[in-house]
Design a protein around this motif. Structure first.
Motif: not given
Length: 202
Positions: A5-8, A24-26, A32-35, A138-142
């Protein structure tokens, strides 16, 4: 929202509402990105976050000046160049948050030959790409839209100077971040199968 769903939900959006993006979302997207995977456990990712209108205009002008030089070299006429640069400046200054994704090359290994030095640079570019995808997902999920723009690759030194970044921090990508304009309607993505992209399968 699951991964599919996030990819879409992640689309390249260039029209944004006049609404600030929650820090907070950023921050969550960066964490998450730095993982992402990185060479030599280097953790090379660096992010420049630009919401200040004056700073957005400055970085836009810096990239625009470099782009103008390239467009002139390509033989475009002055009116066409002016139109392109005006649209770009309007887009960048009208986006709520500009994010410059960088690689800290002080974390890289040093080699005495060009082949391995180029390979090392590529490894760091790959690491930025891996983090970039997670950042946007992650942004898309928010519910926050984004758009990756490759301009900093073509004028990294100009972006460095504009943002007063260290010489070792190389800009790789610009991500536009904001809530999609109310009249934005995503186009259906074309269907694809793995077979279209597999070049070897023994």
């Amino acid at each position: 929202m699951n991964l599919s769903q996030a990819v879409d939900a992640r689309r390249s959006v260039r029209a944004f509402a006049n609404q600030p993006v929650p820090r907070a979302a950023v921050d969550r997207a960066i964490e998450l990105a730095v993982q992402a995977p990185a060479p030599h456990h280097s953790a090379p990712w660096r992010f420049a976050l630009i919401s200040d209108p004056k700073r957005k205009a400055e970085v836009s002008r810096a990239m625009g000046a470099a782009w103008e030089t390239d467009l002139r070299a390509d033989g475009l006429d002055a009116d066409r160049i002016a139109s392109i640069l005006a649209r770009s400046h309007e887009l960048l200054t009208g986006t709520p948050l500009l994010t410059i994704c960088c690689a800290d090359m002080s974390r890289a290994h040093t080699y005495g030959d060009e082949r391995r030095s180029r390979a090392e640079w590529s490894l760091f570019a790959h690491a930025v790409g891996a983090a970039l995808q997670t950042f946007m997902l992650s942004l898309a999920a928010d519910g926050i839209a984004s758009c990756w723009i490759s301009a900093p690759v073509f004028c990294g030194a100009d972006v460095q100077r504009s943002l007063e970044l260290p010489d070792t921090v190389e800009p790789h990508a610009l991500v536009l971040v904001g809530y999609a304009s109310p009249d934005y309607v995503p186009r259906p993505r074309p269907t694809a199968t793995a077979d279209e992209f597999v070049v070897a399968d023994w």
